[in-house]
Design an enzyme around this catalytic site. Structure first.
Site, PDB file in Angstrom:
ATOM      1  N   ASP A  64       0.322  19.242   5.308  1.00 19.48           N
ATOM      2  CA  ASP A  64      -0.468  20.369   4.790  1.00 19.48           C
ATOM      3  C   ASP A  64      -1.779  19.833   4.204  1.00 19.48           C
ATOM      4  O   ASP A  64      -2.266  20.309   3.177  1.00 19.48           O
ATOM      5  CB  ASP A  64       0.327  21.147   3.741  1.00 19.48           C
ATOM      6  CG  ASP A  64      -0.198  22.564   3.521  1.00 19.48           C
ATOM      7  OD1 ASP A  64      -1.025  23.027   4.331  1.00 19.48           O
ATOM      8  OD2 ASP A  64       0.210  23.200   2.538  1.00 19.48           O
ATOM      9  N   HIS A 119       5.392  31.894   4.460  1.00 16.98           N
ATOM     10  CA  HIS A 119       4.625  32.790   3.577  1.00 16.98           C
ATOM     11  C   HIS A 119       5.212  34.197   3.657  1.00 16.98           C
ATOM     12  O   HIS A 119       4.524  35.164   3.967  1.00 16.98           O
ATOM     13  CB  HIS A 119       3.149  32.777   3.950  1.00 16.98           C
ATOM     14  CG  HIS A 119       2.451  31.517   3.549  1.00 16.98           C
ATOM     15  ND1 HIS A 119       1.992  31.300   2.264  1.00 16.98           N
ATOM     16  CD2 HIS A 119       2.162  30.400   4.244  1.00 16.98           C
ATOM     17  CE1 HIS A 119       1.439  30.104   2.195  1.00 16.98           C
ATOM     18  NE2 HIS A 119       1.532  29.526   3.380  1.00 16.98           N
ATOM     19  N   GLY A 152      -2.577  23.171  -0.568  1.00 20.35           N
ATOM     20  CA  GLY A 152      -2.350  22.094   0.368  1.00 20.35           C
ATOM     21  C   GLY A 152      -2.092  20.791  -0.370  1.00 20.35           C
ATOM     22  O   GLY A 152      -1.591  20.786  -1.500  1.00 20.35           O
ATOM     23  N   GLY A 161       6.199  14.815  -3.617  1.00 20.30           N
ATOM     24  CA  GLY A 161       6.614  14.693  -5.001  1.00 20.30           C
ATOM     25  C   GLY A 161       6.082  15.786  -5.898  1.00 20.30           C
ATOM     26  O   GLY A 161       6.386  15.797  -7.102  1.00 20.30           O
ATOM     27  N   HIS A 183      -3.573  31.335   0.214  1.00 20.96           N
ATOM     28  CA  HIS A 183      -4.235  32.144   1.237  1.00 20.96           C
ATOM     29  C   HIS A 183      -4.921  33.346   0.600  1.00 20.96           C
ATOM     30  O   HIS A 183      -4.373  33.986  -0.311  1.00 20.96           O
ATOM     31  CB  HIS A 183      -3.220  32.623   2.280  1.00 20.96           C
ATOM     32  CG  HIS A 183      -2.703  31.533   3.159  1.00 20.96           C
ATOM     33  ND1 HIS A 183      -2.837  31.537   4.533  1.00 20.96           N
ATOM     34  CD2 HIS A 183      -2.034  30.382   2.870  1.00 20.96           C
ATOM     35  CE1 HIS A 183      -2.287  30.449   5.047  1.00 20.96           C
ATOM     36  NE2 HIS A 183      -1.790  29.739   4.049  1.00 20.96           N
TER      37      HIS A 183
END
Length: 387
Positions: free
Chosen positions: A271, A192, A306, A246, A140
């Site tokens: 995500d 976050h 992501g 993973g 972000h």
């Protein structure tokens, strides 16, 4: 009403997999689950494949080359939803990462319109930030972050349709602000965040019911500082999303999460970024170049940005790394997120009276067909879960 009978499949019912069952759908719902098809129903032979409740993804940043932040409009939402449907997602929350509040406002309006227009699979919106902690911001943008102010609350509660999920850092909001959001019907998750255990506990007491991508971008569990991870694992009333690709987590960490939270409190999320469903090797995220390296996405500093994960891939990953059964992984992909969104009685299971949101997969968990509100959309042949 024309009814359709889905036969010759291995059906995942709340009690487990059953052979020889007929799932009758009509008028957007599951009319019946029985051993015989009605005489007046149109018959669809599932060819012995697995019929699962449709997957629900509460964290979808993009797909099909579209990033919701860049294009917070109905057309982008439709492309994102269509892309993820190919991988078994029948319900999702288009997700905005931290951005200007004008983008948040546009995203809320677009989701309202998309739901009004009946864009298949859109359940609401996830506003992930900008009320997040600098120390745990991940990908972000730092210049987008800000504390939550009271005069932002009207915007966050302005959606007219669907569910609104807001992810915030508890240290960037007050318990009273959280209580206000919850009272207005907003689902509030913590993430976050570098908050201390006590701050997280106060946020839970104020109405926080979820944790966004558990373990990632949050204060960790230590011997005398339980942090957000400790608060999440300890509490048995909250839900937690987890990324089983993973790369975000070690496999042992997945297994710890399953043991601590349980299948009915831990939910799979992707995500996902715009590269899902495309062959793109990268994209631009708020002015920063993001590279695709195999199945991972990262910025120039190596921070994960992501994922390229899909829900079918998440189910496969949870089975392989988390060592859970298909029935358990499917519950984490459908039943648990439905409960998190307060829709346990509407979707997330194959039972009479539930929405006819379904996914048909083979033994390799490749998606062959989906139904959203009883409407079928066959997937391309041999569509893989992670591409």
């Amino acid at each position: 009403m024309t009814r359709t009978a889905l036969v010759n499949g291995r059906v995942l019912l709340p009690s487990g997999f059953r052979d020889g069952m007929c799932v009758v759908i009509g008028d957007g719902e599951i009319c019946a689950v029985s051993s015989e098809a009605p005489a007046d129903a149109r018959i669809v032979d599932l060819g012995g494949k697995l019929l699962l409740p449709g997957f629900i993804d509460t964290q979808v940043n993009g797909g099909g080359g579209k990033l919701f932040n860049d294009d917070p409009g109905v057309d982008a939402i439709r492309i994102i939803a269509e892309t993820h449907r190919r991988f078994g997602t029948t319900g999702l929350l288009p997700t905005l990462i931290s951005d200007d509040l004008s983008v948040v406002e546009a995203g809320i309006r677009a989701v309202d319109v998309a739901i009004e227009q009946g864009v298949p699979g859109v359940l609401g919106i996830h506003i992930e930030g900008p009320f997040l902690a600098e120390a745990r911001r991940g990908i972000h943008a730092a210049d987008k972050l800000r504390p939550l102010r009271d005069d932002y609350l009207d915007l966050l509660t302005s959606a007219k349709r669907g569910r609104t999920l807001v992810t915030l850092a508890p240290e960037c909001a007050t318990p009273d602000q959280i209580r206000h959001l919850v009272a207005k019907g907003v689902v509030v998750a913590a993430g976050h965040s570098d908050a201390r255990y006590e701050t997280v506990r106060a946020a839970i007491d104020a109405g926080v019911t979820g944790f966004t991508h558990l373990f990632n971008a949050m204060s960790q569990l230590a011997n005398r500082a339980p942090g957000m991870v400790g608060a999440a694992l300890e509490d048995d009333t909250t839900f937690a999303g987890i990324i089983a690709d993973g790369y975000h987590l070690h496999a042992a960490t997945l297994r710890v999460a399953v043991r601590a939270k349980g299948v009915h409190r831990l939910m799979l999320v992707t995500d996902a970024m715009p590269s899902v469903g495309t062959g793109d090797t990268g994209f631009i995220l708020q002015g920063r170049e993001i590279w695709r390296d195999g199945d991972t996405l990262h910025g120039a500093d190596g921070v994960l940005a992501g994922s390229t994960l899909t829900m079918a891939g998440a189910v496969r990953g949870m089975m392989a790394q988390g060592r859970v059964s298909l029935a358990s992984a499917a519950a984490m992909a459908a039943t648990t997120p439905a409960a998190f969104l307060g829709q346990r009685d509407l979707r997330g299971a194959i039972a009479a009276g539930m929405r006819a949101d379904l996914v048909l997969v083979d033994d390799d968990l490749d998606v062959h067909e989906t139904w959203i509100g009883g409407e079928s959309s066959a997937a391309p042949a041999n569509q893989r879960a992670i591409i």
